[in-house]
Enzyme design. Sequence first.
Site, PDB file in Angstrom:
ATOM      1  N   HIS A  53       1.141  -1.278   0.117  1.00 21.38           N
ATOM      2  CA  HIS A  53      -0.311   0.201  -0.025  1.00 21.38           C
ATOM      3  C   HIS A  53       1.139   1.025  -0.660  1.00 21.38           C
ATOM      4  CE1 HIS A  53      -3.586  -2.348   0.805  1.00 21.38           C
ATOM      5  NE2 HIS A  53      -3.155  -3.216   0.869  1.00 21.38           N
ATOM      6  N   LEU A  54       0.972   2.140  -1.370  1.00 23.38           N
ATOM      7  CA  LEU A  54       1.821   3.136  -1.387  1.00 23.38           C
ATOM      8  C   LEU A  54       0.752   4.718  -0.711  1.00 23.38           C
ATOM      9  CD1 LEU A  54       4.013   2.659  -4.643  1.00 23.38           C
ATOM     10  CD2 LEU A  54       4.232   1.816  -2.180  1.00 23.38           C
ATOM     11  N   ARG A  55      -0.384   3.907  -0.719  1.00 22.90           N
ATOM     12  CA  ARG A  55      -1.282   5.766  -0.079  1.00 22.90           C
ATOM     13  C   ARG A  55      -1.357   6.500  -0.568  1.00 22.90           C
ATOM     14  NH1 ARG A  55      -3.368   1.343   3.662  1.00 22.90           N
ATOM     15  NH2 ARG A  55      -2.313   1.805   5.128  1.00 22.90           N
ATOM     16  N   ASN A  57      -6.835   1.130  -2.440  1.00 19.51           N
ATOM     17  CA  ASN A  57      -7.188   1.434  -1.763  1.00 19.51           C
ATOM     18  C   ASN A  57      -6.749   3.185  -1.576  1.00 19.51           C
ATOM     19  OD1 ASN A  57      -5.493   0.403  -0.332  1.00 19.51           O
ATOM     20  ND2 ASN A  57      -6.061  -0.351   1.480  1.00 19.51           N
ATOM     21  N   HIS A  66      -2.588 -12.207   0.999  1.00 23.00           N
ATOM     22  CA  HIS A  66      -2.063 -12.548   2.767  1.00 23.00           C
ATOM     23  C   HIS A  66      -2.946 -13.872   3.116  1.00 23.00           C
ATOM     24  CE1 HIS A  66      -6.006 -10.145   2.763  1.00 23.00           C
ATOM     25  NE2 HIS A  66      -5.228  -9.079   2.650  1.00 23.00           N
ATOM     26  N   ASP A 109       2.825  -7.385   2.479  1.00 19.36           N
ATOM     27  CA  ASP A 109       1.224  -6.373   2.937  1.00 19.36           C
ATOM     28  C   ASP A 109       1.391  -5.133   3.521  1.00 19.36           C
ATOM     29  OD1 ASP A 109      -1.696  -5.523   2.875  1.00 19.36           O
ATOM     30  OD2 ASP A 109      -2.085  -7.047   4.272  1.00 19.36           O
ATOM     31  N   HIS A 147       0.677   3.150   8.871  1.00 17.33           N
ATOM     32  CA  HIS A 147       0.120   4.455   8.433  1.00 17.33           C
ATOM     33  C   HIS A 147       0.696   5.419   9.696  1.00 17.33           C
ATOM     34  CE1 HIS A 147      -4.071   2.331   7.730  1.00 17.33           C
ATOM     35  NE2 HIS A 147      -3.668   1.341   8.156  1.00 17.33           N
TER      36      HIS A 147
END
Lengths: 307, 434
Positions: B72-74, B104, B242, B315, B319
């Site tokens: 997840h590179l956001r 996402n 996962h 994964d 955050h």
Amino acid sequence: MRLTKKDLLGMKDLSIDEINLILDTAESFIEVSTREIKKVPTLRGKMIINLFMEPSTRTRTSFEIAGKRLSADTINISASTSSAVKGETLIDMARNLEAMNPDVIVIRHGASGAPHLLAKRIRQSVINAGDGAHEHPTQALLDMMTIKAKKGRIAGLKAAIVGDIAHSRVARSNIYGLTRMGAQVAVAGPATMLPRFIEQMGVTVHHRIEDAIRGADIIMMLRIQMEREHQNIFPSLREYAKYFGLNRKNIRLAKDDVLVMHPGPINRGIEIAPDIADGPASVILEQVTNGVAVRMALLYLLSGGKA
Amino acid sequence: MRLLLRGARVVDPSQPIDEKIDILIENGKIVRMGKNIYKAKTQNGEESPSTLKTLDLRGKIVVPGLIDMHTHLREPGFEYKETIQTGCEAAAAGGFTAVACMPNTNPVNDNRSVTESIIRRARECNLCHVYPVAAISRRSEGAALAEFWDLKDAGAVAFSDDGKPVMNAALMRRAMEYACSLDMPVISHCEDLHLSAGGAMNEGFVSTELGLHGIPSMAEEVMAARDILIAEFTGTAIHIAHVSTAGTVRLIREAKVRGIRVTAETAPHYFTLTDEAVREFDVNAKVNPPLRGVEDVAAVREGLRDGTIDVIAGDHAPHAMTDKDVEFDEAAFGMVALETSLGLSLKLVSDGILTLDQLIRKMSTAPARILRIPGGTLKAGAVADVTVIDPAAVWTVDRDRFRSRGRNTPFHGWDMKGKSVMTIVGGKIRHHEP
């Protein structure tokens, strides 16, 4: 002897000696509440903050009275919404309180582990007044004080805890406390109310109230939370009352001198029949009285007092 | 520019090769592999050594560039957690030459313009290959299919509503069929939302003691079973993301025996930690799917050993402190992985679960094959994506030195043996540790 802990977070962390110390200290405070002037100067100049992030009348009042009878200044902070919703985090709130130099922070929170988060971050003593479905140690201590007063001992007694064990912090704290002090504990409820692997906590598990209370010295009835009906934990209050309520008939399975306990507030006619709640076996109001003494003892011991 | 990698042990599962051999890189491609390439060239006068940069890699291991197919590179939308720049820096530092990034973001990567913007940003960063995974459904809402064909043309390499499972089995069926006709993989985040509702950790003895609402292992397993059934019925392929439970490993193993086109990945935390890591309400151990029980960890390790689980993917879920430093129930799910994945995975080799060849297959060759992307090989003519590992390096995880913006790791302070010391992407050294 002193309580060397900074905080009281759960029964799981308490040794037999520590439990006895707290109960003995509480015993000595009982008398204060019977005086004409119900106040001693023990904690004069100390400040206690009651931070209640979840609705509570009994526990908050009990802590407030305990603090006042010891001459401490008590402040109540209630927040109906969770800190995240309000915008200020629990940690920010706690650090602001810390900056005002209280001596003890009592916290009730809907999230399991919230008092532990607080205790790690602030230097003052933290008392867990109930966190999520995790622990409610002062409730277990006042229950044990009541049992000891009535039975003279805890070791060797048979206790039954009946109701929604999965969502009950009272159940967990009493299981830790009672088993540590040598009592046998049986839990009962429909499978939806019994969390997985609960037997690993050292209790026997039953799906019928009758099996749990047979031969019991103590019956603890848990409050049924009405909103759980909508989560399919049980089909209806009517059915729950019929099959898991404590009543005149099934209580005969217990010992003749059984104690009936309830952490309150009770749902009359649901988990407990009114004549049982008000009957001779019930010690529900003694529990409330002892709650003040136990909380006085903890405030005293955590503020550095010697027993 | 020409680069000669000399003296290393080369492990390439695609050939397969495991021997001391030199590798010559030219114009971003691997041109030759052989013993003493350098000497051979100077003797016949073909080559002047001065135009050649030679790296002495004695004692090191050279492998095809590692590929993390689940990150997840956001960006766009959550740049305060991670950006494509910081995520790629973390990837390169962790030995990865390519990452696939989940959709996402905000907006969700469900259309060509988001896919293109991610690819453009990644090119500007120029640190490692970034392969966008596009959403299965519009806004990942589980209602209507995203434009798969257009997304494929824009550069997406797979489809997934990662983090938001597709609850509607009919939609999942259509997604798998449509993607299959485009020769594109579908990656399933298996979680029945009714079964997991309100959960914060694995449902087991630890959740019972802590009074935290549990996520049962079957929340993952019922959806894995469903997707396997869809793959069987329609003859399409599914990649299970996962994998965390013994039951899912068993379902995949049985499906593979029966010839169903299923592949699977797990993450280092699922073969390293149990739900005991949550004991002290450690929010850094809060992840979805949750850390499971001892039997699950053993089953995941066995699944890696026997080939049931094809891929190790981190994964990587960075955050900010503000997402994590709250009550356990409120804390965001996820942990960073890019800078700890290799160290934790090398432990499988020292534990005797995998050979180094098998490990590199799961971290490079297999993900390249599943995503149909370049890499995963050191064959002549292949893109020169290479990771150099120092197997003897002893180091300690220090989250304050992460390139990632995320500090959310339960492995802070862990001692590791073996790490990537050089990451070569397209023939260019993108990360180098002295």
